[in-house]
Design a protein around this motif. Structure first.
Motif, PDB file in Angstrom:
ATOM      1  N   GLN A  44       0.825  -1.213   0.000  1.00 48.61           N
ATOM      2  CA  GLN A  44       0.000   0.000   0.000  1.00 48.61           C
ATOM      3  C   GLN A  44       0.863   1.269   0.000  1.00 48.61           C
ATOM      4  OE1 GLN A  44      -2.709  -0.944   3.432  1.00 48.61           O
ATOM      5  NE2 GLN A  44      -4.299  -0.330   1.996  1.00 48.61           N
ATOM      6  N   ASP A  47       1.539   3.003  -3.405  1.00 44.35           N
ATOM      7  CA  ASP A  47       0.598   4.019  -3.899  1.00 44.35           C
ATOM      8  C   ASP A  47       0.883   5.375  -3.269  1.00 44.35           C
ATOM      9  OD1 ASP A  47      -0.696   2.286  -5.538  1.00 44.35           O
ATOM     10  OD2 ASP A  47      -2.667   2.484  -4.601  1.00 44.35           O
ATOM     11  N   THR A 116      -1.758   2.122  -9.781  1.00 43.78           N
ATOM     12  CA  THR A 116      -2.299   2.517  -8.485  1.00 43.78           C
ATOM     13  C   THR A 116      -3.713   1.968  -8.315  1.00 43.78           C
ATOM     14  OG1 THR A 116      -3.173   4.610  -9.339  1.00 43.78           O
ATOM     15  CG2 THR A 116      -0.924   4.621  -8.460  1.00 43.78           C
ATOM     16  N   SER A 117      -4.199   1.970  -7.067  1.00 48.76           N
ATOM     17  CA  SER A 117      -5.522   1.412  -6.778  1.00 48.76           C
ATOM     18  C   SER A 117      -6.648   2.402  -7.026  1.00 48.76           C
ATOM     19  CB  SER A 117      -5.570   0.950  -5.311  1.00 48.76           C
ATOM     20  OG  SER A 117      -5.293   2.040  -4.440  1.00 48.76           O
ATOM     21  N   SER A 118      -6.312   3.678  -7.263  1.00 50.64           N
ATOM     22  CA  SER A 118      -7.344   4.696  -7.416  1.00 50.64           C
ATOM     23  C   SER A 118      -6.918   5.784  -8.395  1.00 50.64           C
ATOM     24  CB  SER A 118      -7.642   5.334  -6.048  1.00 50.64           C
ATOM     25  OG  SER A 118      -8.424   6.500  -6.176  1.00 50.64           O
ATOM     26  N   MET A 121      -7.291   9.809  -6.371  1.00 52.42           N
ATOM     27  CA  MET A 121      -6.186  10.463  -5.661  1.00 52.42           C
ATOM     28  C   MET A 121      -5.469  11.458  -6.578  1.00 52.42           C
ATOM     29  SD  MET A 121      -3.300   7.457  -5.372  1.00 52.42           S
ATOM     30  CE  MET A 121      -2.073   7.185  -6.680  1.00 52.42           C
ATOM     31  N   ILE A 175      -9.282   4.972   7.947  1.00 60.04           N
ATOM     32  CA  ILE A 175      -9.274   4.819   6.489  1.00 60.04           C
ATOM     33  C   ILE A 175      -7.829   4.831   6.000  1.00 60.04           C
ATOM     34  CG2 ILE A 175     -10.042   5.759   4.283  1.00 60.04           C
ATOM     35  CD1 ILE A 175     -12.292   7.160   5.771  1.00 60.04           C
ATOM     36  N   GLN A 176      -7.365   3.714   5.489  1.00 59.63           N
ATOM     37  CA  GLN A 176      -6.018   3.641   4.929  1.00 59.63           C
ATOM     38  C   GLN A 176      -6.132   3.715   3.410  1.00 59.63           C
ATOM     39  OE1 GLN A 176      -3.869   0.275   6.438  1.00 59.63           O
ATOM     40  NE2 GLN A 176      -4.206   0.829   8.577  1.00 59.63           N
ATOM     41  N   SER A 177      -6.304   4.914   2.917  1.00 58.27           N
ATOM     42  CA  SER A 177      -6.582   5.110   1.495  1.00 58.27           C
ATOM     43  C   SER A 177      -5.668   6.177   0.919  1.00 58.27           C
ATOM     44  CB  SER A 177      -8.041   5.517   1.300  1.00 58.27           C
ATOM     45  OG  SER A 177      -8.261   6.004   0.007  1.00 58.27           O
ATOM     46  N   SER A 178      -5.276   5.995  -0.344  1.00 54.70           N
ATOM     47  CA  SER A 178      -4.461   6.989  -1.031  1.00 54.70           C
ATOM     48  C   SER A 178      -5.232   8.289  -1.231  1.00 54.70           C
ATOM     49  CB  SER A 178      -4.000   6.430  -2.383  1.00 54.70           C
ATOM     50  OG  SER A 178      -5.114   5.993  -3.148  1.00 54.70           O
ATOM     51  N   VAL A 179      -6.573   8.220  -1.262  1.00 52.52           N
ATOM     52  CA  VAL A 179      -7.399   9.416  -1.406  1.00 52.52           C
ATOM     53  C   VAL A 179      -7.260  10.297  -0.169  1.00 52.52           C
ATOM     54  CG1 VAL A 179      -9.738  10.316  -1.707  1.00 52.52           C
ATOM     55  CG2 VAL A 179      -9.041   8.240  -2.916  1.00 52.52           C
TER      56      VAL A 179
END
Length: 414
Positions: A44, A47, A116-118, A121, A175-179
């Motif tokens: 992760q 990203d 990347t997953s998103s 971002m 929330i562990q998110s690149s956003v």
């Protein structure tokens, strides 16, 4: 007691305050990256590393405006200065808007290229780009006028807000998110505008620069933009290429390696910020500039040697303390990456020195070797070790050429 009284009696100079501030900012940025690395894990974190790399790319692109602003803030005064600032703010905002729009429009393509997953971002990041360009011009004025206290505040505001907002969102909302990371970066640009003095933006018909001044600004802008492009290539192409050619886990490992190995470069940047206005002022006064260069090169070389030796003798300890056991596979490469970065940092001091003196050959040299480094990685990337070796080769050759150029141009040292 006597020692305490002596320390109190000594006043910290604005330059010393700025250097201390830069150390704190770099430390805060490192803490930000290290915490993300530990929370997210290698896959992760890959990203997050792409976003952080985009931030570095943006900082180099915007640095063109900052350096141009800093230089001509030293040289221009009164109405000419007002005309210059009015124009530079307009151009910076327009450039930032175009770059930001391109990132938003091509966000899905960027997601595919960098695995990347998103794509969201990239969209969030793109909306913040114009703010960053405004922030850079603001910093350029402070840098040129040697208002180091205000310059320190703007860097501190950006760093602290990014650290607090990003980690706050992650820990509060789980929330562990690149956003989330991109939102933190966007909001940090707003805080980075503090302190911001609203510019007196007038029509070019009211404040008109002479043809000679306009030509000087355009020439310096073009060569500075070219040099910052080489900085982007040398500093960030390896991470983006590794993200493209390798799996996310390996890319995350490499990102941790790059983060630790680049410590010396970020310290060197502090001296570059002080070097440019000092050299320009000395040249304006007809004084010798080489001693300033020698002083900063010695500082950077000493710091580089210390960091490389630390990476040679304590690589596992460094990685465990900074990132954790999940990243230990990179331990054997740590000193090698630090070596490549150190050679680039020293070369960079020479290039910025000559850029301040309006001598552009070292800038072109850096550009050629930046392309060489990227080309070597494109053709030789069988392993992460090979990627690092290609960078060592390119940076060694760059440093040798820069030293030869300096030798030829300073046969007589005063």
């Amino acid at each position: 007691m006597e020692l305490l009284a002596t320390l109190k009696s000594r006043k910290i100079t604005p330059e010393q305050l700025f250097m201390l501030s830069v150390l704190v900012v770099n430390g805060g940025n490192y803490l930000y990256n290290l915490i993300l690395g530990r929370i997210l894990g290698p896959a992760q974190f890959a990203d997050a590393a792409v976003l952080i790399t985009f931030l570095l790319v943006l900082s180099f692109a915007a640095m063109t405006f900052q350096l141009v602003t800093a230089k001509f803030s030293v040289l221009f005064e009164n109405e000419i200065f007002k005309s210059f600032i009015s124009r530079i703010y307009k151009n910076a905002l327009l450039t930032g808007a175009i770059m930001g729009m391109l990132i938003v429009v091509f966000s899905k393509q960027l997601q595919v290229v960098f695995n990347t997953s998103s794509s969201t971002m990239f969209m969030v990041f793109g909306f913040g780009v114009p703010l960053y360009f405004l922030m850079s011009v603001n910093r350029g004025v402070f840098q040129g006028k040697k208002a180091f206290k205000k310059l320190s505040i703007t860097y501190q505001s950006e760093m602290l807000s990014r650290l607090i907002i990003t980690l706050g969102l992650i820990f509060l909302f789980k929330i562990q998110s690149s956003v989330v990371i991109s939102i933190g970066i966007l909001l940090s640009f707003v805080f980075g505008l503090i302190p911001f003095k609203k510019p007196e933006i007038k029509s070019n018909k009211i404040f008109k620069l002479s043809k000679e001044n306009s030509k000087a600004i355009k020439s310096f802008f073009v060569i500075t933009a070219f040099y910052e492009l080489t900085q982007i290539i040398i500093n960030n192409s390896d991470i983006l290429l590794v993200k493209h050619y390798f799996e996310s886990y390996d890319a995350g490992l490499y990102a941790s390696l790059a983060l630790i190995g680049r410590i010396v470069y970020f310290i060197a940047w502090m001296f570059v910020m002080l070097l440019l206005p000092t050299v320009i002022q000395l040249k304006k006064e007809g004084k010798e500039t080489a001693p300033v260069l020698f002083k900063y090169v010695l500082y950077i070389a000493g710091i580089a040697v210390a960091i490389i030796l630390g990476c040679v003798f304590f690589p596992r300890t460094a990685i465990i303390i900074l990132f954790g056991k999940s990243y230990l596979a990179m331990a054997p490469l740590l000193w090698k990456y630090a070596l490549a970065t150190s050679m680039f940092a020293i070369s960079n001091i020479f290039a910025y020195y000559y850029l301040s003196l309006d001598k552009y050959v070292p800038v072109v040299i850096s550009g050629l070797f930046g392309v060489l480094q990227m080309g070597l990685v494109v053709f030789f990337h069988d392993s992460l070790e090979q990627v690092v070796h290609m960078q060592i080769l390119a940076m060694f050759l760059l440093l040798i050429i820069q030293l030869i150029f300096f030798k030829l141009n300073h046969k007589k040292i005063v």
